[in-house]
Motif scaffolding. Structure first.
Motif, PDB file in Angstrom:
ATOM      1  N   THR A 250       5.542  -8.733   7.951  1.00 41.67           N
ATOM      2  CA  THR A 250       5.563  -8.319   6.545  1.00 41.67           C
ATOM      3  C   THR A 250       5.136  -6.865   6.433  1.00 41.67           C
ATOM      4  OG1 THR A 250       4.914 -10.571   5.890  1.00 41.67           O
ATOM      5  CG2 THR A 250       4.680  -8.830   4.242  1.00 41.67           C
ATOM      6  N   PRO A 251       6.058  -5.966   6.086  1.00 42.14           N
ATOM      7  CA  PRO A 251       5.631  -4.573   5.866  1.00 42.14           C
ATOM      8  C   PRO A 251       4.614  -4.518   4.723  1.00 42.14           C
ATOM      9  CG  PRO A 251       8.034  -4.770   5.957  1.00 42.14           C
ATOM     10  CD  PRO A 251       7.494  -6.163   5.857  1.00 42.14           C
ATOM     11  N   THR A 252       3.420  -4.025   5.008  1.00 44.33           N
ATOM     12  CA  THR A 252       2.327  -4.070   4.025  1.00 44.33           C
ATOM     13  C   THR A 252       1.684  -2.700   3.881  1.00 44.33           C
ATOM     14  OG1 THR A 252       1.881  -6.379   4.591  1.00 44.33           O
ATOM     15  CG2 THR A 252       0.156  -5.183   3.425  1.00 44.33           C
ATOM     16  N   LEU A 253       1.589  -2.246   2.629  1.00 41.10           N
ATOM     17  CA  LEU A 253       0.924  -0.987   2.289  1.00 41.10           C
ATOM     18  C   LEU A 253      -0.275  -1.284   1.406  1.00 41.10           C
ATOM     19  CD1 LEU A 253       3.568   1.743   1.366  1.00 41.10           C
ATOM     20  CD2 LEU A 253       1.602   2.051   2.844  1.00 41.10           C
ATOM     21  N   VAL A 254      -1.378  -0.565   1.626  1.00 46.06           N
ATOM     22  CA  VAL A 254      -2.593  -0.769   0.840  1.00 46.06           C
ATOM     23  C   VAL A 254      -2.962   0.526   0.136  1.00 46.06           C
ATOM     24  CG1 VAL A 254      -5.007  -1.484   0.882  1.00 46.06           C
ATOM     25  CG2 VAL A 254      -3.384  -2.518   2.479  1.00 46.06           C
ATOM     26  N   ARG A 255      -3.207   0.421  -1.166  1.00 47.10           N
ATOM     27  CA  ARG A 255      -3.578   1.572  -1.985  1.00 47.10           C
ATOM     28  C   ARG A 255      -4.974   1.355  -2.547  1.00 47.10           C
ATOM     29  NH1 ARG A 255      -0.038   5.009  -5.335  1.00 47.10           N
ATOM     30  NH2 ARG A 255       1.651   3.496  -5.206  1.00 47.10           N
ATOM     31  N   ASP A 256      -5.827   2.393  -2.494  1.00 49.21           N
ATOM     32  CA  ASP A 256      -7.186   2.255  -2.996  1.00 49.21           C
ATOM     33  C   ASP A 256      -7.226   2.418  -4.517  1.00 49.21           C
ATOM     34  OD1 ASP A 256      -7.081   4.926  -3.609  1.00 49.21           O
ATOM     35  OD2 ASP A 256      -8.451   5.585  -2.044  1.00 49.21           O
ATOM     36  N   PRO A 257      -8.388   2.216  -5.147  1.00 55.09           N
ATOM     37  CA  PRO A 257      -8.450   2.310  -6.621  1.00 55.09           C
ATOM     38  C   PRO A 257      -8.070   3.681  -7.160  1.00 55.09           C
ATOM     39  CG  PRO A 257     -10.365   1.135  -5.786  1.00 55.09           C
ATOM     40  CD  PRO A 257      -9.646   1.675  -4.592  1.00 55.09           C
ATOM     41  N   GLN A 258      -8.159   4.736  -6.341  1.00 53.59           N
ATOM     42  CA  GLN A 258      -7.787   6.077  -6.787  1.00 53.59           C
ATOM     43  C   GLN A 258      -6.287   6.358  -6.611  1.00 53.59           C
ATOM     44  OE1 GLN A 258     -10.882   5.650  -5.022  1.00 53.59           O
ATOM     45  NE2 GLN A 258     -11.594   5.611  -7.133  1.00 53.59           N
ATOM     46  N   GLY A 259      -5.556   5.363  -6.126  1.00 51.09           N
ATOM     47  CA  GLY A 259      -4.118   5.520  -5.980  1.00 51.09           C
ATOM     48  C   GLY A 259      -3.680   6.110  -4.660  1.00 51.09           C
ATOM     49  N   ARG A 260      -4.572   6.227  -3.679  1.00 55.71           N
ATOM     50  CA  ARG A 260      -4.220   6.806  -2.388  1.00 55.71           C
ATOM     51  C   ARG A 260      -3.864   5.701  -1.398  1.00 55.71           C
ATOM     52  NH1 ARG A 260      -9.603  10.342  -2.824  1.00 55.71           N
ATOM     53  NH2 ARG A 260     -10.362   8.214  -2.780  1.00 55.71           N
ATOM     54  N   TRP A 261      -2.782   5.931  -0.644  1.00 57.44           N
ATOM     55  CA  TRP A 261      -2.442   4.988   0.418  1.00 57.44           C
ATOM     56  C   TRP A 261      -3.487   5.115   1.527  1.00 57.44           C
ATOM     57  CZ3 TRP A 261       0.829   1.829  -1.496  1.00 57.44           C
ATOM     58  CH2 TRP A 261       1.907   2.240  -2.287  1.00 57.44           C
ATOM     59  N   VAL A 262      -4.049   3.993   1.946  1.00 69.12           N
ATOM     60  CA  VAL A 262      -5.138   4.055   2.921  1.00 69.12           C
ATOM     61  C   VAL A 262      -4.808   3.345   4.230  1.00 69.12           C
ATOM     62  CG1 VAL A 262      -6.986   4.377   1.241  1.00 69.12           C
ATOM     63  CG2 VAL A 262      -6.247   2.060   1.799  1.00 69.12           C
ATOM     64  N   ASP A 263      -3.947   2.329   4.204  1.00 73.54           N
ATOM     65  CA  ASP A 263      -3.647   1.569   5.423  1.00 73.54           C
ATOM     66  C   ASP A 263      -2.272   0.942   5.326  1.00 73.54           C
ATOM     67  OD1 ASP A 263      -5.580   1.633   7.540  1.00 73.54           O
ATOM     68  OD2 ASP A 263      -7.009   0.706   6.176  1.00 73.54           O
ATOM     69  N   PHE A 264      -1.726   0.580   6.492  1.00 76.36           N
ATOM     70  CA  PHE A 264      -0.461  -0.155   6.525  1.00 76.36           C
ATOM     71  C   PHE A 264      -0.443  -1.041   7.761  1.00 76.36           C
ATOM     72  CE2 PHE A 264       0.392   3.915   8.640  1.00 76.36           C
ATOM     73  CZ  PHE A 264       0.934   3.502   9.849  1.00 76.36           C
ATOM     74  N   SER A 265       0.413  -2.054   7.747  1.00 78.04           N
ATOM     75  CA  SER A 265       0.489  -2.979   8.870  1.00 78.04           C
ATOM     76  C   SER A 265       1.775  -3.792   8.786  1.00 78.04           C
ATOM     77  CB  SER A 265      -0.722  -3.915   8.878  1.00 78.04           C
ATOM     78  OG  SER A 265      -0.670  -4.793   9.990  1.00 78.04           O
ATOM     79  N   TYR A 266       2.034  -4.553   9.846  1.00 77.05           N
ATOM     80  CA  TYR A 266       3.152  -5.500   9.861  1.00 77.05           C
ATOM     81  C   TYR A 266       2.664  -6.907   9.506  1.00 77.05           C
ATOM     82  CZ  TYR A 266       1.090  -6.046  14.494  1.00 77.05           C
ATOM     83  OH  TYR A 266       0.209  -6.225  15.530  1.00 77.05           O
ATOM     84  N   LEU A 267       1.385  -7.019   9.111  1.00 75.98           N
ATOM     85  CA  LEU A 267       0.801  -8.282   8.679  1.00 75.98           C
ATOM     86  C   LEU A 267       0.474  -8.204   7.193  1.00 75.98           C
ATOM     87  CD1 LEU A 267      -1.767  -8.790  11.591  1.00 75.98           C
ATOM     88  CD2 LEU A 267       0.426  -9.966  11.353  1.00 75.98           C
ATOM     89  N   ASP A 268       0.421  -9.339   6.545  1.00 79.57           N
ATOM     90  CA  ASP A 268       0.001  -9.388   5.148  1.00 79.57           C
ATOM     91  C   ASP A 268      -1.522  -9.315   5.114  1.00 79.57           C
ATOM     92  OD1 ASP A 268      -0.076  -9.594   2.455  1.00 79.57           O
ATOM     93  OD2 ASP A 268       0.572 -11.682   2.342  1.00 79.57           O
TER      94      ASP A 268
END
Length: 589
Positions: A250-268
């Motif tokens: 699962t292509p997964t992107l994580v955004r912090d409360p300030q709207g910045r992308w902080v991490d990504f992975s192939y896992l949920d």
């Protein structure tokens, strides 16, 4: 960054899906950046290879990248050896962060041969290496000689040697329960580190995700795991192994409360707090395009502005040292009153003095105690000339004080301007903004115009926003534009905003005749001002930034002031938190 061997494995699957495509175009937008345009299955895909130490990666991209006017030598070499080549496969050794992209090409004799681009995704040791079918190095984006590394050299003519292999276990070659057993039998260290130590191609992010599933947020070591937790460890390693299979994950992107992308992975990912936003792009390449879009742009701008930034910082630091020296001179003039007093005392005691005296000892009638004072004399001068000498020193110090205060005031203003220009440069996000800053510095005499280039006006528009209440908000992008907005375009009863004692943009809320501006619009404009300031870049979560606001009629520009420099006295202050997601939602155009 979590571009681990597992994620590279998913990218290799996307590349292999385009096997048979031919290279249509090769370009090199940056020194460590290669772009291959592949034509196949009725479509063009652009494969980006980056050996940049800050963000090494391989993926398909849709971003428009600016190419240099003249192709670099490495690019010309790639065109010679790979031009019109056909993609055969992308091959990865286990889950190591080394990807070999193999092409079928035609050599100088007309024979079909295999030529490979080897992408090493290893932080500051990242590289893009072109090798022939016998693994002889043709060239590389970064040549590594014996001075740079005694262990492994990368030079034309040498045989390519892969990076030293790590003694880790890959989920591509062993079943999950064997990796779980190795983790449990390994060192008794925190579980995420224990997983990282044994599993090949698993980033710290993935290891933390596994640990969070096994034992939650609690700290644990392998020996403390219960039988149930050991089963959970094996189960989640199976989840990871399944995600690595083609068509899974699962292509997964994580955004912090300030709207910045902080991490990504192939896992949920589930390890982040509820206020973090998780998104699932359509592909792993699309994920990387989103994650690196702003970062790549900032890095390219940092490289393009590095020399100018260094020059401005040098000017500012030189001016700071000059101001410190002038400040010390000003302190020295503070004792000038003593010279006048000594002149008066000498004048009152002329009858007691003779030419050749070196010291006058007399009562200090300027002191309430009336104590005796010793005044040094010049033996070559008459008593009256000695008095005149001290009067002269007094006048000289008084004149110097006035001049020094004037010079210091001008110097402080110039330093403030240089710091604002540096802040503008650090916030610049496009070629147009950089060109506007250069034009501003040329107009102020800090840069010379390149006569070889065509002289044309830089057409740079201010940032446009529309508040939730429908008010137009404009934000300046350099000091000249700040002056244009505040002093020419805005009207007396429009609202002017600027961060308090922090370098930033002028923000104008155009009232269009409205008598009152809603509090929500004022707050949104204040957030825009905070985000477009030197304090808004990299502000800590929850940090509040003071933003002053007042009517435009209260803002004045002193005569002779530098661009962007204004004064105001009547104002109010709002404390706001920078929120880029919020202002992007208000952005127009």
């Amino acid at each position: 960054m979590p571009f681990d061997g597992g994620f590279l494995h998913k990218i290799s699957q996307e590349i292999n899906a385009l096997a048979g495509a031919r290279i249509d175009k090769i370009s090199q937008p940056g020194r460590e950046l290669v772009l291959l345009t592949l034509r196949g299955s009725g479509q063009n895909r652009r494969l980006l290879l980056s050996a940049d130490a800050t963000a090494p990666k391989v993926h398909f991209t849709t971003q428009a990248l600016e190419n240099p006017k003249a192709a670099p030598m490495f690019c010309m070499l790639l065109r010679k050896h790979l031009g019109s080549g056909r993609l055969i496969a992308a091959r990865q050794q286990g889950l190591d962060r080394v990807l070999r992209i193999v092409f079928e090409t035609v050599n100088d004799l007309g024979d079909k041969v295999e030529t490979s681009l080897i992408c090493e995704i290893m932080g500051r040791h990242s590289n893009i290496i072109l090798v022939d079918q016998s693994d002889k190095i043709i060239d590389a984006a970064k040549r590594v000689d014996f001075v740079t590394s005694e262990v492994r050299q990368v030079l034309p003519g040498m045989t390519y040697t892969p990076p030293p292999a790590q003694s880790k276990k890959s989920l591509l070659t062993i079943p999950p329960h064997q990796l779980a057993a190795a983790i449990l039998a390994g060192r008794d260290i925190p579980l995420p580190k224990a997983i990282l130590e044994q599993g090949e191609g698993l980033s710290p992010l993935v290891c933390r995700e596994i640990s969070a599933f096994v034992c939650g947020p609690a700290d644990a070591v392998p020996s403390s795991l219960t039988p149930d937790q050991q089963e959970r460890l094996t189960f989640y390693l199976k989840v990871v192994a399944t995600a690595l299979e083609e068509g899974c994950g699962t292509p997964t992107l994580v955004r912090d409360p300030q709207g910045r992308w902080v991490d990504f992975s192939y896992l949920d990912l589930r390890q982040f707090p509820p206020d973090y936003q998780v998104q699932h792009p359509e592909s792993y390449s699309a994920l990387l395009d989103l994650f690196y879009e702003g970062k790549d742009q900032r890095e390219r701008m940092r490289q393009k502005t590095a020399q100018l930034h260094k020059s401005l910082c040098t000017l500012r630091d030189r001016l700071t040292r000059k101001l410190a020296a002038q400040g010390q001179e000003l302190l020295d003039t503070a004792g000038r009153q003593r010279y006048k007093e000594w002149g008066d005392i000498i004048s009152a005691n002329l009858y007691r003095m003779e030419r050749g005296d070196r010291v006058l000892r007399a009562q200090n009638f300027f002191s309430s105690q009336g104590e005796e004072v010793e005044i040094p004399l010049d033996a070559t001068l008459s008593p009256a000339k000695n008095a005149q000498r001290y009067y002269g020193e007094y006048r000289k110090a008084a004149t110097a004080e006035g001049k020094l205060r004037e010079l210091i005031a001008k110097g402080e203003q110039e330093r403030t301007y240089l710091e604002s220009a540096i802040a503008e440069l650090e916030r610049a996000g496009s070629e147009e903004e950089l060109a506007g800053i250069r034009e501003e510095l040329i107009s102020q005499g800090y840069l010379r115009r390149d006569q070889r280039q065509k002289q044309r006006a830089v057409k740079l528009q201010p940032l446009r926003y529309r508040s939730s209440d429908g008010f137009l908000i404009l934000c300046g992008r350099n000091n000249l534009q700040n002056d244009q907005l505040t002093l020419r375009e805005a009207r007396n009863y429009d609202l002017w905003l600027h961060t308090q004692k922090i370098h930033g943009a002028h923000v104008i809320v155009f009232t269009e005749g409205a008598r009152e501006i809603p509090d929500r619009t004022v707050e949104e404009a204040a957030v825009i001002a905070a985000c477009n300031s030197s304090a808004g870049t990299g502000a800590a979560a929850g940090a509040k930034i003071p933003v002053d606001y007042t009517l435009v009629r209260n803002v004045k520009k002193p005569g002779g002031a530098k661009p962007g420099m204004v004064i105001y006295e009547t104002y109010q202050t709002a404390m706001v938190e920078p929120d880029r997601r919020r202002i992007e939602a208000l952005r127009e155009g």
